[in-house]
Design a protein around this motif. Structure first.
Motif, mmCIF file in Angstrom:
data_model
loop_
_atom_site.group_PDB
_atom_site.id
_atom_site.type_symbol
_atom_site.label_atom_id
_atom_site.label_comp_id
_atom_site.label_asym_id
_atom_site.label_seq_id
_atom_site.Cartn_x
_atom_site.Cartn_y
_atom_site.Cartn_z
ATOM 1 N N VAL A 165 0.988 -1.168 0.355
ATOM 2 C CA VAL A 165 -0.466 -0.356 -0.502
ATOM 3 C C VAL A 165 0.683 1.077 -0.426
ATOM 4 O O VAL A 165 2.211 1.485 0.941
ATOM 5 N N ASP A 207 -1.786 6.624 -2.304
ATOM 6 C CA ASP A 207 -3.067 6.073 -2.601
ATOM 7 C C ASP A 207 -3.885 6.559 -1.813
ATOM 8 O O ASP A 207 -4.895 6.787 -1.791
ATOM 9 N N ILE A 208 -3.311 6.480 -0.280
ATOM 10 C CA ILE A 208 -4.256 6.512 1.050
ATOM 11 C C ILE A 208 -4.384 8.238 0.694
ATOM 12 O O ILE A 208 -6.034 7.820 1.222
ATOM 13 N N GLU A 257 -8.348 2.844 -1.281
ATOM 14 C CA GLU A 257 -7.612 1.127 -0.707
ATOM 15 C C GLU A 257 -7.691 0.635 0.810
ATOM 16 O O GLU A 257 -7.180 -0.531 1.114
ATOM 17 N N ARG A 260 -9.705 -2.242 -0.472
ATOM 18 C CA ARG A 260 -8.132 -3.326 -1.289
ATOM 19 C C ARG A 260 -7.867 -3.747 0.080
ATOM 20 O O ARG A 260 -7.772 -5.214 0.425
#
Length: 293
Positions: free
Chosen positions: A203, A207-208, A215, A218
């Motif tokens: 991760v 992206d978070i 995320e 995911r």
């Protein structure tokens, strides 16, 4: 049946792992307590634990006393009597199970419908072999952040004044930071290549920040629990429930704030041309490997 299939959040310091811990802790079926390294610290003494030890109240008392003497464990606010009774009731058969009960006790304290427990501890990125030995079915979340932004975070700590005994002691030398960031993430990557790939998810911090919901989906899919909208309000829940302990909040105050895209690429303004060149040279392999060229 005691759950011995936990997950571990592993990351270089200042990569957002405390934020991700709180995101996961905001889920009703997940528990990820504040960091404490007792799992590794007490392994030599209790690694031979077996079911017959549960009939010895003196041994159980000693175990509980030792656990509650561990560094940082006071931030968990565990009840010694509750943990003692849980051990008697659940009858752990080995070290993995009795340690799991400590985490489960934390989760039950919050009245959770607990399905999976986890651990966030940057210290454990150097203990992956032991973690895998204790929990051979554990899952791992490799959280990674652009090392140049990590460097700016390391350096910003110099401006803060801490009263806590747990304050981080991190380098403010750009060469040392670059070497540490690259070595730590490459070390994790090397370990993950030795285990089943279905046990690992990578991760990116960026992206978070950009798409927290995606995320979270995911991660919950990876952990096989349903996605919950409460994860998106982690910063509000942190304020309300004090998920991040006061003892460590001084350098983790961003966990009280919503994701801010301004925390991506800060190094472009905060690192000098020379510092940036030094970091890029030293961490070239890691930057390329993890998509930060």
């Amino acid at each position: 049946m005691i759950n011995v299939s936990p997950f571990f959040i592993l990351a270089n310091p200042r990569s957002g792992s405390s934020m991700l811990r709180i995101v996961c802790e905001s889920h009703s079926q997940l528990c990820v307590p504040p960091e404490s390294g007792f799992m590794e610290w007490w392994y030599p003494k209790y690694k031979t634990w077996q079911a017959s030890d549960n009939r010895d109240q003196i041994k159980i008392n000693l175990f509980v006393k030792d656990i509650l003497s561990s560094k940082k464990i006071e931030t968990w606010h565990l009840d010694s009597e509750f943990l003692f009774k849980m051990i008697e009731k659940e009858n752990p058969r080995n070290y993995a199970e009795i340690i799991a009960l400590v985490y489960i006790s934390f989760g039950l304290k919050s009245n959770k419908d607990l399905k999976v427990w986890g651990d966030k501890n940057n210290y454990y990125l150097h203990k992956t072999i032991l973690l895998n030995k204790i929990y051979p079915k554990a899952k791992f979340i490799h959280l990674i952040r652009d090392g140049r932004d990590v460097a700016t975070s390391y350096m910003a700590l110099q401006e803060l004044h801490f009263s806590s005994n747990y304050a981080p002691k991190l380098s403010h030398n750009i060469e040392e930071i670059a070497e540490e960031w690259s070595a730590n993430n490459m070390l994790l990557d090397s370990f993950f290549k030795t285990i089943d790939k279905e046990r690992v998810i990578r991760v990116h911090f960026e992206d978070i920040i950009k798409n927290l919901k995606n995320e979270c989906i995911r991660i919950t899919n990876f952990l096989k629990v349903p996605y919950e909208e409460s994860m998106l309000e982690y910063y509000l829940l942190n304020k309300k429930r004090k998920i991040e302990p006061q003892e460590t909040l001084d350098w983790k105050k961003k966990t009280l704030e919503k994701p801010d895209i301004k925390n991506i690429g800060k190094y472009k303004d905060l690192l000098s041309v020379k510092e940036l060149a030094v970091f890029n040279t030293i961490a070239q392999e890691g930057l390329k490997e993890f998509g930060y060229e």
